[in-house]
Scaffold this motif. Structure first.
Motif, short mmCIF file in Angstrom:
data_model
loop_
_atom_site.label_atom_id
_atom_site.label_comp_id
_atom_site.label_asym_id
_atom_site.label_seq_id
_atom_site.Cartn_x
_atom_site.Cartn_y
_atom_site.Cartn_z
N VAL A 136 -37.36 -13.31 -1.93
CA VAL A 136 -36.41 -12.72 -0.99
C VAL A 136 -36.52 -13.40 0.38
O VAL A 136 -35.56 -13.44 1.15
N ASP A 137 -37.68 -13.95 0.67
CA ASP A 137 -37.84 -14.69 1.93
C ASP A 137 -36.86 -15.87 2.03
O ASP A 137 -36.40 -16.20 3.13
N ARG A 196 -32.55 -11.97 -9.13
CA ARG A 196 -33.91 -12.17 -9.67
C ARG A 196 -34.92 -11.28 -8.92
O ARG A 196 -35.86 -10.75 -9.53
N VAL A 197 -34.73 -11.12 -7.62
CA VAL A 197 -35.60 -10.23 -6.84
C VAL A 197 -35.54 -8.82 -7.42
O VAL A 197 -36.57 -8.15 -7.61
N ASP A 198 -34.33 -8.37 -7.76
CA ASP A 198 -34.18 -7.01 -8.32
C ASP A 198 -34.87 -6.89 -9.67
O ASP A 198 -35.48 -5.87 -9.98
N GLU A 199 -34.78 -7.95 -10.48
CA GLU A 199 -35.48 -7.93 -11.78
C GLU A 199 -36.99 -7.83 -11.58
O GLU A 199 -37.68 -7.10 -12.29
N LYS A 206 -43.97 -7.40 -7.47
CA LYS A 206 -43.38 -7.22 -6.14
C LYS A 206 -43.78 -8.34 -5.19
O LYS A 206 -42.99 -8.74 -4.33
N GLN A 207 -44.98 -8.84 -5.34
CA GLN A 207 -45.43 -9.93 -4.45
C GLN A 207 -44.58 -11.18 -4.69
O GLN A 207 -44.12 -11.82 -3.74
N LEU A 229 -33.26 -5.45 3.47
CA LEU A 229 -33.44 -4.13 2.87
C LEU A 229 -34.41 -4.20 1.68
O LEU A 229 -35.32 -3.39 1.55
N ARG A 230 -34.21 -5.20 0.84
CA ARG A 230 -35.10 -5.35 -0.32
C ARG A 230 -36.53 -5.67 0.13
O ARG A 230 -37.49 -5.18 -0.43
N LYS A 231 -36.64 -6.50 1.15
CA LYS A 231 -37.98 -6.84 1.64
C LYS A 231 -38.69 -5.58 2.15
O LYS A 231 -39.88 -5.37 1.87
N ALA A 232 -37.97 -4.75 2.89
CA ALA A 232 -38.57 -3.51 3.41
C ALA A 232 -39.06 -2.63 2.26
O ALA A 232 -40.17 -2.08 2.30
N GLU A 233 -38.24 -2.52 1.21
CA GLU A 233 -38.63 -1.68 0.06
C GLU A 233 -39.85 -2.26 -0.66
O GLU A 233 -40.76 -1.54 -1.07
#
Ligand SMILES: [Zn+2]
Length: 415
Positions: A365-366, A346-349, A358-359, A381-385
Motif C-alpha cells: 500500500v506504500d 492485492r492489499v485487500d487480499e 498485514k505487514q 485508509l487501508r494503511k491506517a486499518e
C-alpha cells in the motif's frame, strides 16, 4: 531492616499508585510512571529520580507526608525526561522552607545529555508525541515543558554520599540504556536503586527513536548488582524485586549477553542486517521468562541497536548506496503493475482471511501512497486499518504507540 515478605505483598499496582511505601528502615519507594526512592537519614533526605516534570509536586507532597528534614541530594539514575525532571518542585520546596538548596548528583554525561536534548528538542518533542501516543495528544509536552537542572556534583566512576546522617549511598556508573547511568547501592539496608537498568520486563535495549544503547555493558552491570547480594532491587519502572532479585538480575544479564553474542556471530559469518533482523529471536526458554516479556521494548529493537553498534549503515546492496527517491520507485511499480487499482486489490487480499499478511500488505500500500495518484486516499485508509490491526497484536508499548500514532496521522491526512 524491612520485612521482605510484607514489602513484596504490598507492592501491588494499586499500592504503588497510592503513596510511598517503606521497604527498609529509612528507605521509601514511590511508584509512578517512573519510580522514585527516598533515603531518609537522621539529618537529611536523598531523593532518587524525581521523575517527569509534572511528577515533581507529587514527590514533594509524598515526602513531606513522611518527614520535614531537608533534601540534601537529588540523585539522577540517568538524564531521561521521566527520571530527572521533577527537580524544580524540590528546589521550590527547599526555598519555601528556608533549607539550603540540595546538591544534584549524577554522572558527568548527564549534563552532556541535557545539552543534546536542548539542541534537538524539536525532534525529541515529535518523537515523544509518537512514543507516548497512548497517553493522548501531547506526549511531547514532556520535552516542551522541561526545565533542565543539571548535576551540581558530577562523578565519573563511583562516589559515596554520606551527608544524610547514617545511610551512606554508593553511586556507581555503568553503561546500559544510556551512557550517563548510575545505580545506587545502600549497603546498610542492602537496597539497590537500579534506574532503567531494570524495567520489570525485557530491557529497553534499543528503540526506534533514541541514540545508541550498550547491551554488553548492561549485562556486566546487572552482574555487578547481583554480586553485592541485594535484599531489595528497585526498578526504574514497575516492581521492587525482593526474594527473586538475583534470579531477575542474572536471567536478564544472560539474555543480553546472548543477544550480543548471537548478533556478533552472525556479523562475523558475513550476514547482512536484513537476515539478522529477520532471524534473531531469544531462545524459547528465555523468551518465556517473566523477566523478559517485551512489554515496553522489543527484541528486534535490541537487535537493531547491536547492528548499529557493530556495523556501518551499508546493507550489502549497492542499489541502496545512493538510492532513488521512494516516490519515483513507487510510480514505476504502479505503472508496471496495472496501476493503483491492481495494487489495492492485492492489499485487500493480503489484509484478511487465513492467509492474511498485514505487514506485506503495508509494503504494497506504500507504493500507492508514495506515488500520490488518484487513489491515495484509499491507500491511506487501508494503511491506517493495517497499522491498527498490527498494533492490536503488539505487546510492546513503544511498538504499539508508533503504529497507532501513524494510523492516526494517516486518518488526519484523509480529512
Ligand atoms: Zn525510564
Amino acid at each position: 531492616m524491612g520485612d521482605s515478605k510484607k514489602a513484596s505483598d504490598a507492592l501491588t499496582f494499586s499500592a504503588r499508585l497510592h503513596g510511598a511505601l517503606e521497604i527498609a528502615t529509612g528507605v521509601y519507594f514511590l511508584g509512578g510512571f517512573g519510580n522514585a526512592t527516598f533515603f531518609i537519614g537522621s539529618e537529611g533526605v536523598a531523593v532518587v529520580d524525581p521523575g517527569l516534570y509534572v511528577n515533581g509536586p507529587r514527590v514533594v507532597s509524598e515526602l513531606r507526608a513522611i518527614t520535614d528534614l531537608p533534601v540534601r541530594y537529588v540523585i539522577y539514575t540517568h538524564g531521561h525526561y521521566d527520571h530527572a525532571f521533577g527537580t524544580p518542585a524540590i528546589l521550590d520546596d527547599a526555598e519555601e522552607r528556608g533549607h539550603a538548596a540540595p546538591d544534584i548528583v549524577g554522572h558527568v554525561n548527564v549534563a552532556r545529555r541535557f545539552e543534546r536534548y536542548a539542541k534537538t528538542s524539536g525532534h525529541l518533542a515529535k518523537t515523544f508525541d509518537m512514543q507516548f501516543a497512548s497517553w493522548g495528544p501531547g506526549g511531547g509536552d514532556v520535552v516542551r515543558m522541561a526545565r533542565y537542572c543539571p548535576p551540581t556534583i558530577a562523578y565519573e566512576d563511583r562516589i559515596t554520599l554520606d551527608g544524610l546522617g547514617g545511610l551512606p549511598l554508593e553511586l556507581r556508573h555503568g553503561l546500559g540504556e544510556t551512557d550517563d547511568h548510575t545505580w545506587v547501592w545502600a549497603p546498610d539496608s542492602r537496597v539497590i536503586v537500579g534506574g532503567d537498568f531494570i524495567v520489570s520486563s525485557l530491557p529497553n535495549a534499543g528503540t526506534p527513536f533514541r541514540v545508541q544503547r550498550y547491551i554488553l555493558e548492561w549485562a556486566e552491570t546487572l552482574e555487578e548488582m547481583a554480586a553485592v547480594e541485594p535484599l531489595f532491587v528497585v526498578s526504574g519502572h514497575g516492581d521492587v524485586f525482593t526474594d527473586d532479585s538475583t534470579e531477575m538480575l542474572e536471567t536478564t544479564a544472560e539474555a543480553l549477553r546472548w543477544l550480543d553474542a548471537e548478533v556478533v556471530r552472525r556479523i562475523n559469518d558475513g550476514q547482512w542486517q536484513e537476515q539478522i533482523l529477520a532471524e534473531v529471536e531469544l531462545p524459547p526458554e528465555m523468551a518465556a521468562s517473566r523477566y523478559l516479556q517485551p512489554l515496553y521494548g522489543h527484541t528486534s529493537f535490541a537487535v537493531r541497536d547491536l547492528l548499529r553498534r557493530y556495523m556501518g549503515w551499508y546493507d550489502g546492496n549497492p542499489s541502496m548506496l545512493f538510492p532513488s527517491r521512494k516516490a519515483a520507485i513507487a510510480l514505476e511499480v504502479l505503472n508496471l503493475s496495472g496501476g493503483a487499482d491492481a495494487i489495492i486489490a492485492r492489499v485487500d487480499e493480503l489484509s484478511a482471511g487465513d492467509k492474511a499478511d498485514k505487514q506485506l500488505a503495508l509494503h504494497l500500500v506504500d507504493f500507492v501512497i508514495l506515488a500520490d495518484g488518484d487513489r491515495v486516499a484509499d491507500g491511506r485508509l487501508r494503511k491506517a486499518e493495517l497499522l491498527d490491526g498490527i498494533a492490536a497484536g503488539e505487546k510492546s508499548f513503544v511498538a504499539g504507540n508508533v503504529l497507532r500514532s501513524a494510523a492516526m496521522l494517516e486518518r488526519e491526512l484523509l480529512e
